[in-house]
Scaffold this motif. Sequence first.
Motif, PDB file in Angstrom:
ATOM      1  N   THR B  42     -15.303 -11.668  16.239  1.00  0.00           N
ATOM      2  CA  THR B  42     -15.824 -10.789  15.183  1.00  0.00           C
ATOM      3  C   THR B  42     -14.723  -9.881  14.651  1.00  0.00           C
ATOM      4  O   THR B  42     -14.592  -9.670  13.446  1.00  0.00           O
ATOM      5  N   ILE B  43     -13.950  -9.331  15.588  1.00  0.00           N
ATOM      6  CA  ILE B  43     -12.831  -8.480  15.186  1.00  0.00           C
ATOM      7  C   ILE B  43     -11.943  -9.225  14.197  1.00  0.00           C
ATOM      8  O   ILE B  43     -11.570  -8.693  13.157  1.00  0.00           O
ATOM      9  N   ASP B  44     -11.659 -10.476  14.527  1.00  0.00           N
ATOM     10  CA  ASP B  44     -10.798 -11.264  13.647  1.00  0.00           C
ATOM     11  C   ASP B  44     -11.417 -11.419  12.269  1.00  0.00           C
ATOM     12  O   ASP B  44     -10.741 -11.250  11.253  1.00  0.00           O
ATOM     13  N   ARG B  45     -12.689 -11.762  12.261  1.00  0.00           N
ATOM     14  CA  ARG B  45     -13.363 -11.950  10.971  1.00  0.00           C
ATOM     15  C   ARG B  45     -13.244 -10.690  10.117  1.00  0.00           C
ATOM     16  O   ARG B  45     -12.901 -10.738   8.939  1.00  0.00           O
ATOM     17  N   VAL B  46     -13.480  -9.549  10.748  1.00  0.00           N
ATOM     18  CA  VAL B  46     -13.410  -8.285  10.015  1.00  0.00           C
ATOM     19  C   VAL B  46     -11.984  -8.023   9.530  1.00  0.00           C
ATOM     20  O   VAL B  46     -11.766  -7.666   8.371  1.00  0.00           O
ATOM     21  N   ASN B  47     -11.028  -8.243  10.428  1.00  0.00           N
ATOM     22  CA  ASN B  47      -9.652  -7.990  10.028  1.00  0.00           C
ATOM     23  C   ASN B  47      -9.208  -8.900   8.886  1.00  0.00           C
ATOM     24  O   ASN B  47      -8.452  -8.479   8.006  1.00  0.00           O
ATOM     25  N   CYS B  48      -9.693 -10.128   8.908  1.00  0.00           N
ATOM     26  CA  CYS B  48      -9.375 -11.032   7.812  1.00  0.00           C
ATOM     27  C   CYS B  48      -9.905 -10.467   6.495  1.00  0.00           C
ATOM     28  O   CYS B  48      -9.203 -10.438   5.475  1.00  0.00           O
ATOM     29  N   ALA B  49     -11.140 -10.029   6.550  1.00  0.00           N
ATOM     30  CA  ALA B  49     -11.755  -9.478   5.336  1.00  0.00           C
ATOM     31  C   ALA B  49     -10.962  -8.274   4.840  1.00  0.00           C
ATOM     32  O   ALA B  49     -10.704  -8.119   3.643  1.00  0.00           O
ATOM     33  N   ILE B  50     -10.551  -7.427   5.785  1.00  0.00           N
ATOM     34  CA  ILE B  50      -9.770  -6.235   5.419  1.00  0.00           C
ATOM     35  C   ILE B  50      -8.493  -6.640   4.714  1.00  0.00           C
ATOM     36  O   ILE B  50      -8.143  -6.111   3.648  1.00  0.00           O
ATOM     37  N   ALA B  51      -7.805  -7.597   5.306  1.00  0.00           N
ATOM     38  CA  ALA B  51      -6.533  -8.039   4.735  1.00  0.00           C
ATOM     39  C   ALA B  51      -6.753  -8.683   3.372  1.00  0.00           C
ATOM     40  O   ALA B  51      -6.063  -8.381   2.400  1.00  0.00           O
ATOM     41  N   GLU B  52      -7.741  -9.546   3.327  1.00  0.00           N
ATOM     42  CA  GLU B  52      -8.023 -10.284   2.101  1.00  0.00           C
ATOM     43  C   GLU B  52      -8.342  -9.337   0.936  1.00  0.00           C
ATOM     44  O   GLU B  52      -7.894  -9.544  -0.193  1.00  0.00           O
ATOM     45  N   LEU B  53      -9.091  -8.315   1.245  1.00  0.00           N
ATOM     46  CA  LEU B  53      -9.519  -7.397   0.185  1.00  0.00           C
ATOM     47  C   LEU B  53      -8.463  -6.332  -0.122  1.00  0.00           C
ATOM     48  O   LEU B  53      -8.535  -5.658  -1.146  1.00  0.00           O
ATOM     49  N   GLY B  54      -7.505  -6.174   0.773  1.00  0.00           N
ATOM     50  CA  GLY B  54      -6.521  -5.118   0.567  1.00  0.00           C
ATOM     51  C   GLY B  54      -7.160  -3.749   0.720  1.00  0.00           C
ATOM     52  O   GLY B  54      -6.888  -2.825  -0.035  1.00  0.00           O
ATOM     53  N   TYR B  55      -7.998  -3.657   1.717  1.00  0.00           N
ATOM     54  CA  TYR B  55      -8.738  -2.408   1.923  1.00  0.00           C
ATOM     55  C   TYR B  55      -7.834  -1.273   2.413  1.00  0.00           C
ATOM     56  O   TYR B  55      -6.979  -1.472   3.259  1.00  0.00           O
ATOM     57  N   VAL B  56      -8.016  -0.095   1.856  1.00  0.00           N
ATOM     58  CA  VAL B  56      -7.362   1.115   2.364  1.00  0.00           C
ATOM     59  C   VAL B  56      -8.425   2.192   2.511  1.00  0.00           C
ATOM     60  O   VAL B  56      -9.164   2.468   1.569  1.00  0.00           O
ATOM     61  N   ARG B  57      -8.497   2.768   3.677  1.00  0.00           N
ATOM     62  CA  ARG B  57      -9.544   3.757   3.957  1.00  0.00           C
ATOM     63  C   ARG B  57      -9.429   4.976   3.035  1.00  0.00           C
ATOM     64  O   ARG B  57      -8.354   5.472   2.759  1.00  0.00           O
ATOM     65  N   ASP B  58     -10.571   5.436   2.576  1.00  0.00           N
ATOM     66  CA  ASP B  58     -10.616   6.670   1.787  1.00  0.00           C
ATOM     67  C   ASP B  58     -10.708   7.848   2.754  1.00  0.00           C
ATOM     68  O   ASP B  58     -11.775   8.174   3.282  1.00  0.00           O
ATOM     69  N   THR B  59      -9.549   8.485   2.970  1.00  0.00           N
ATOM     70  CA  THR B  59      -9.483   9.540   3.982  1.00  0.00           C
ATOM     71  C   THR B  59     -10.442  10.687   3.681  1.00  0.00           C
ATOM     72  O   THR B  59     -11.043  11.260   4.589  1.00  0.00           O
ATOM     73  N   ALA B  60     -10.561  11.007   2.407  1.00  0.00           N
ATOM     74  CA  ALA B  60     -11.429  12.126   2.044  1.00  0.00           C
ATOM     75  C   ALA B  60     -12.874  11.840   2.448  1.00  0.00           C
ATOM     76  O   ALA B  60     -13.553  12.688   3.033  1.00  0.00           O
TER      77      ALA B  60
END
Lengths: 351, 351
Positions: B42-60
């Motif tokens: 599951t971790i891998d699946r999520v990390n793939c999605a993160i990478a694929e989407l170019g996600y960056v956390r909104d710190t605010a």
Amino acid sequence: MSDPLVQNTRKPTVNDIARVAGVSLATVDRVLNGRSGVREATIDRVNCAIAELGYVRDTAAANLARGRVYQLVFLLPETNNEFVVSLEREIDDQTIPMALDRTRARKVLLPPFEPEALVAALDDLDAATNDGVAVFGPETPAVCEAVNRTRARGIAVVALVSDLPSSERDHFVGIDNVAAGRTAAQLMGRFLGGVGDVLVITGSHLARDHVERRTGFDAVIAEAFPNLKVVSVIEGRDDSDAVRQQLPGVFKTFPNLSGIYSSAAGNPGLVDFLNDTSAGHRLTVIAHDLTNTARSALETGVFDALISQNEGHLIRSATRLLKATADNRPFDHTQERIRTDIYLKENMPPV
Amino acid sequence: MSDPLVQNTRKPTVNDIARVAGVSLATVDRVLNGRSGVREATIDRVNCAIAELGYVRDTAAANLARGRVYQLVFLLPETNNEFVVSLEREIDDQTIPMALDRTRARKVLLPPFEPEALVAALDDLDAATNDGVAVFGPETPAVCEAVNRTRARGIAVVALVSDLPSSERDHFVGIDNVAAGRTAAQLMGRFLGGVGDVLVITGSHLARDHVERRTGFDAVIAEAFPNLKVVSVIEGRDDSDAVRQQLPGVFKTFPNLSGIYSSAAGNPGLVDFLNDTSAGHRLTVIAHDLTNTARSALETGVFDALISQNEGHLIRSATRLLKATADNRPFDHTQERIRTDIYLKENMPPV
DNA sequence: TTGAAAGCGGTACCAA
DNA sequence: TTGGTACCGCTTTCAA
């Protein structure tokens, strides 16, 4: 006092205001954002609660809810002079950090020293899609009026590098150029032991920053160094080639020059000439802006000192001020003051 | 390229990740924050999605949800020397802007030049209630070990003003003091025309910043000014009275001094002496830090130049770095570089 | 003129 | 090991 910002007590929120004022969240929001459709009496109740609680809006939360993105524009002269180029690069480099901060900055390059183009660009800005604009350009009456119109449309305006004091721009982001000229003169005087003939290279009499630098330089020479003489001034229009071409004539007329104050752009032309004639090392040369050319000239001893303003700071400061003005939020004046940097070889920051 | 941060496309959110990875919000959050209880697959699946989407956390948004407040500590020497005092004032002045930014900074004053006190203060910090600490103090093995322990407990550590390179501090916030000393020497040499006897006033051999400044100063004198001589060095322990008391003796021994490099604190003692003997105006004096004393000495011509580091910038930079480190977020290195400022009378910023 | 409620991008608790 | 959901502080739509 029990200022919740300073104490450990929780900061008051819109909910607290609503409760204290005995109204709903929506009404609090209307008052907070000056929206219409609230009775005077209610407005007062809400404002009382706000004052009583010492409420300060959480900008981050507000922007999150709004999905707000600040749209900023930088109006810059289209030139390959290194200072402006590094200003551009700085904007590019800030793209990602700005995006993370809900800010998008757009560069617009305009023909240099042409007020009409600047006026047109300003009048072209739509307040619906632009929150603020930074203007780096000549101060003419037409430009100032355009700046005023832009502000009247609800777009924040800051003057960048070269001030527009006759306009109603919100802020000026840059150094005090008179002080910069004075600083250059003081260094020149001290380095030359107070005696010698000096050449000043300026940019354009249209550029306020250039004129101010000369004013400052001349003033200190007059006040403090009676045996220092500005024997010649050339106008290089920020163009290396133009500078390069004028120098031989000057040196023919004044073979005993002992100092040069290069107060604008076009340093590559100057360095080129000095290296060719190997005059660089017996002259004291003071120039502006920590560009690559200036760096290496300082490194090799062709330049003796530099007056500078940090490009990164200029861009970040303009950005912060435009955003704060757009939200009409207060800001830290001391943080936004651009320093007049002096660089010798020894204190140049690493690249 | 379709980097959502750069393009106009909407930035991906946790919801997007959840959708793409086919998991719930809660699971995305677990992966994002490295919480346990998620299958590898599951971790891998999520990390793939993160990478694929170019996600960056909104710190605010994250900080809003968490109700997070950054708790920072500044460990400073307890002294009335003006530089440290203005560092303290700067922290105080930043209280409100920091509060608006979910940040609380606490000052802790420690007896100066006493490593044990510093060690105790560091070991006293609870990671549960402290996110980061800025340390201004002497570099000894015990201090370095305490810094390492503090970091190991999960508290971010930056060295402030005086570096602790033998420790594993996260960052150093301050100027390159060797370069500062070199800069002072270059100015001294140029202002004196390359000849003369010079006195150096230092603070303590325990303070790394003081030692480094001397190193740099001596180096440039040796390299570039064969006719300049450092004839005497006094250690003032950052104490005006101590400085004041030692000066008459020095001037008796070396009546022909032509320059003074005041490389640490204690300038009021120096200025006092120079005014008393009216020696100030025939000497070239270069000192450190734009304090009130230094300002007015520069104004009246008792001091000729100042090497400085901006206190506001020091505090803001330390704060940004501690917060970024605490969140292990990247930051802008060029913004965090503290410049070695040179001030003449002409380019002093208004108060 | 006013209020209820959904939602911005995350986090975290509780239940399954 | 996973998901549902309330909530952080504020804005905004829709209905009353």
